[in-house]
Design a protein around this motif. Structure first.
Motif, PDB file in Angstrom:
ATOM      1  N   TYR A 115       0.830  -1.201   0.000  1.00 49.55           N
ATOM      2  CA  TYR A 115       0.000   0.000   0.000  1.00 49.55           C
ATOM      3  C   TYR A 115       0.875   1.266   0.000  1.00 49.55           C
ATOM      4  N   SER A 116       1.994   1.215   0.723  1.00 56.13           N
ATOM      5  CA  SER A 116       2.925   2.343   0.719  1.00 56.13           C
ATOM      6  C   SER A 116       3.492   2.569  -0.680  1.00 56.13           C
ATOM      7  N   LEU A 117       3.859   1.500  -1.374  1.00 53.67           N
ATOM      8  CA  LEU A 117       4.368   1.590  -2.746  1.00 53.67           C
ATOM      9  C   LEU A 117       3.314   2.197  -3.665  1.00 53.67           C
ATOM     10  N   GLU A 118       2.067   1.733  -3.550  1.00 52.56           N
ATOM     11  CA  GLU A 118       0.998   2.232  -4.418  1.00 52.56           C
ATOM     12  C   GLU A 118       0.713   3.709  -4.166  1.00 52.56           C
ATOM     13  N   THR A 119       0.808   4.126  -2.916  1.00 52.25           N
ATOM     14  CA  THR A 119       0.534   5.523  -2.593  1.00 52.25           C
ATOM     15  C   THR A 119       1.616   6.448  -3.132  1.00 52.25           C
ATOM     16  N   GLN A 120       2.883   6.052  -2.961  1.00 51.13           N
ATOM     17  CA  GLN A 120       3.988   6.936  -3.338  1.00 51.13           C
ATOM     18  C   GLN A 120       4.219   6.974  -4.844  1.00 51.13           C
ATOM     19  N   THR A 121       3.851   5.926  -5.546  1.00 46.79           N
ATOM     20  CA  THR A 121       4.048   5.892  -6.996  1.00 46.79           C
ATOM     21  C   THR A 121       2.795   6.295  -7.763  1.00 46.79           C
ATOM     22  N   TYR A 141      -1.091   9.896   4.756  1.00 42.87           N
ATOM     23  CA  TYR A 141      -1.296   9.784   3.315  1.00 42.87           C
ATOM     24  C   TYR A 141      -0.847  11.061   2.598  1.00 42.87           C
ATOM     25  N   VAL A 142      -1.255  12.229   3.132  1.00 42.67           N
ATOM     26  CA  VAL A 142      -0.871  13.501   2.512  1.00 42.67           C
ATOM     27  C   VAL A 142       0.642  13.697   2.562  1.00 42.67           C
ATOM     28  N   ILE A 143       1.251  13.382   3.708  1.00 47.93           N
ATOM     29  CA  ILE A 143       2.702  13.543   3.844  1.00 47.93           C
ATOM     30  C   ILE A 143       3.445  12.653   2.845  1.00 47.93           C
ATOM     31  N   GLN A 144       3.005  11.424   2.689  1.00 46.97           N
ATOM     32  CA  GLN A 144       3.702  10.516   1.772  1.00 46.97           C
ATOM     33  C   GLN A 144       3.537  10.959   0.319  1.00 46.97           C
ATOM     34  N   VAL A 145       2.365  11.462  -0.050  1.00 48.17           N
ATOM     35  CA  VAL A 145       2.167  11.938  -1.423  1.00 48.17           C
ATOM     36  C   VAL A 145       3.099  13.116  -1.725  1.00 48.17           C
ATOM     37  N   ILE A 146       3.197  14.063  -0.767  1.00 46.64           N
ATOM     38  CA  ILE A 146       4.089  15.212  -0.970  1.00 46.64           C
ATOM     39  C   ILE A 146       5.537  14.760  -1.037  1.00 46.64           C
ATOM     40  N   PHE A 147       5.935  13.872  -0.118  1.00 43.19           N
ATOM     41  CA  PHE A 147       7.309  13.388  -0.108  1.00 43.19           C
ATOM     42  C   PHE A 147       7.628  12.609  -1.378  1.00 43.19           C
ATOM     43  N   GLY A 148       6.690  11.806  -1.851  1.00 43.72           N
ATOM     44  CA  GLY A 148       6.922  11.058  -3.087  1.00 43.72           C
ATOM     45  C   GLY A 148       7.095  11.969  -4.284  1.00 43.72           C
ATOM     46  N   THR A 149       6.337  13.082  -4.321  1.00 46.59           N
ATOM     47  CA  THR A 149       6.491  14.048  -5.412  1.00 46.59           C
ATOM     48  C   THR A 149       7.858  14.710  -5.362  1.00 46.59           C
ATOM     49  N   VAL A 150       8.301  15.089  -4.172  1.00 47.36           N
ATOM     50  CA  VAL A 150       9.600  15.753  -4.028  1.00 47.36           C
ATOM     51  C   VAL A 150      10.734  14.829  -4.436  1.00 47.36           C
ATOM     52  N   ILE A 151      10.733  13.595  -3.955  1.00 53.40           N
ATOM     53  CA  ILE A 151      11.829  12.683  -4.249  1.00 53.40           C
ATOM     54  C   ILE A 151      11.874  12.305  -5.728  1.00 53.40           C
ATOM     55  N   THR A 152      10.700  12.218  -6.368  1.00 54.36           N
ATOM     56  CA  THR A 152      10.676  11.917  -7.800  1.00 54.36           C
ATOM     57  C   THR A 152      11.243  13.077  -8.607  1.00 54.36           C
ATOM     58  N   CYS A 153      10.843  14.302  -8.255  1.00 56.00           N
ATOM     59  CA  CYS A 153      11.381  15.477  -8.964  1.00 56.00           C
ATOM     60  C   CYS A 153      12.880  15.630  -8.731  1.00 56.00           C
ATOM     61  N   PHE A 154      13.330  15.337  -7.504  1.00 57.27           N
ATOM     62  CA  PHE A 154      14.761  15.460  -7.195  1.00 57.27           C
ATOM     63  C   PHE A 154      15.592  14.520  -8.059  1.00 57.27           C
ATOM     64  N   TRP A 155      15.199  13.258  -8.113  1.00 57.06           N
ATOM     65  CA  TRP A 155      15.982  12.309  -8.900  1.00 57.06           C
ATOM     66  C   TRP A 155      15.844  12.573 -10.398  1.00 57.06           C
ATOM     67  N   GLY A 156      14.690  13.094 -10.818  1.00 56.07           N
ATOM     68  CA  GLY A 156      14.570  13.487 -12.219  1.00 56.07           C
ATOM     69  C   GLY A 156      15.537  14.595 -12.571  1.00 56.07           C
ATOM     70  N   GLY A 157      15.731  15.556 -11.659  1.00 57.15           N
ATOM     71  CA  GLY A 157      16.701  16.620 -11.889  1.00 57.15           C
ATOM     72  C   GLY A 157      18.129  16.119 -11.920  1.00 57.15           C
ATOM     73  N   VAL A 158      18.452  15.172 -11.025  1.00 51.53           N
ATOM     74  CA  VAL A 158      19.813  14.611 -11.011  1.00 51.53           C
ATOM     75  C   VAL A 158      20.119  13.893 -12.319  1.00 51.53           C
TER      76      VAL A 158
END
Length: 367
Positions: A115-121, A141-158
């Motif tokens: 469920y954590s994987l499904e929420t963050q992806t 749920y809200v915290i994980q969605v925000i954190f998942g967005t940040v980490i995805t954008c960060f690695w996309g930038g790298v």
């Protein structure tokens, strides 16, 4: 046969020794070691995390990329497991009705991880879905969605930054393996070749050199890496180079040049390293890049010149033959720079005469 193998072994050992002791390798990497530096600590690299991630190898980046997602999925999975356990939704707690759970069908640690994987992806939920019964679960749920967005954008930038690094473009710029010394337009010159093997232009190209050697000052101070500027030119000058085809760079060995005191028989016994730099900007990306290479005395050939590389076809098209890029041929050259300039001065005096300042003209009258 034994002698040839022995000579081959000696040549390999010599080449390895040169590669190990040179300051800048042929592909531009600097061979220098930092000792007792504060920046060598792990904390210093972590404080400049973005630069560290852009500079490290792809394999390490992919390892950190995978680990960051797996760890965050697992940590948030533990939070979802704790929420389900606190609400009594786990299978061993015998929940009365799964519809009254904080998260439907999260009945164990594996289900919480999924469920954590499904929420963050941000993939669609199947058997597991959050309900409105638990405010704490909604907050996580809200915290994980925000954190998942940040980490995805960060690695996309790298990844984008590493792909667009100018060093990838710099690999398409190559220097000749050897440098030569020969005559050019009544001047003794050191020549090297550089080529852009891609058709995309490089603009704002600047080329310069540094002669690295160990010197001793009159006061007795030993300077290990004394740097002497070396000017390189092409036929059109040293500024605003039109880098559309391979260029032959030359440095005039005059009385101000550090090569003036060298000769053909003692050149390979000298202890120096000629580092050549090329700074330019790629037209398509507007990213600046620097290409470096170096030449040690054994890589400078006295009395040779490069073969022609640019020809013109019958149709009028220009053709670059890279098979001649590094080929050289022997040519008659003065033994040393002093000899070359002495011969030129003697030849100049033999044609134009010599001015004798002590000569006085006296008019006489004939009888």
């Amino acid at each position: 046969m034994t002698r040839s193998l022995l000579q081959l072994l000696i040549d390999l050992l010599t080449e390895w020794q040169i590669h190990r002791t040179r300051l800048v390798s042929k592909d531009g990497h600097c061979n220098i070691e930092y000792a007792n530096a504060r920046y060598s600590s792990l904390l210093a690299y972590m404080l400049d995390l973005w630069t560290t991630l852009v500079e490290i190898s792809w394999s390490f980046v992919m390892f950190l990329f995978t680990a960051s997602f797996l760890i965050t999925w697992f940590v948030f999975g533990l939070l979802w497991y704790w929420i389900a356990r606190d609400h009594g939704d786990l299978s061993w707690q015998n929940p009365p009705d799964f519809l009254n759970a904080c998260v439907v069908n999260v009945t164990g640690l594996t289900a919480a991880f999924l469920y954590s994987l499904e929420t963050q992806t941000f993939i669609a939920y199947g058997w597991r879905a959050i309900t409105t019964l638990c405010p704490g679960a909604v907050t996580v749920y809200v915290i994980q969605v925000i954190f998942g967005t940040v980490i995805t954008c960060f690695w996309g930038g790298v990844v984008t930054a590493k792909i667009s690094l100018p060093r990838r473009r710099a690999k398409a710029i190559v220097f000749s393996e050897m440098a030569v010394i020969c005559c050019r337009q009544d001047a003794l010159c050191l020549k090297i070749r550089v080529a852009n093997i891609r058709k995309s232009l490089m603009i704002g190209t600047q080329i310069y050199g540094k002669l690295i050697k160990t010197t001793i000052t009159p006061e007795g101070e030993t300077i290990i890496m004394d740097q002497v500027n070396i000017d390189f030119r092409v036929e059109t000058g040293k500024d605003n180079l039109f880098f559309i085809s391979p260029l032959t760079l030359y440095h005039v060995i005059d009385r101000k040049s550090p090569f003036f005191e060298m000769a053909a028989d003692n050149l390979h016994q000298q202890d120096f390293e000629l580092v050549v730099f090329l700074d330019s900007v790629a037209t398509y990306t507007s990213l600046s890049c620097q290409v470096r290479t170096s030449y040690v005395p054994k890589e400078i050939m006295w009395g040779y010149q490069f073969l022609p590389i640019i020809t013109r076809s019958k149709e009028g098209k220009y053709r670059v033959d890279f098979s001649n890029f590094a080929r050289v041929v022997p040519i008659s050259t003065a033994h040393c720079a002093y000899c070359f300039h002495s011969e030129r001065e003697q030849h100049h005096h033999s044609i134009h005469g010599t001015v004798n300042e002590g000569f006085e003209m006296i008019e006489t009258s004939g009888h």
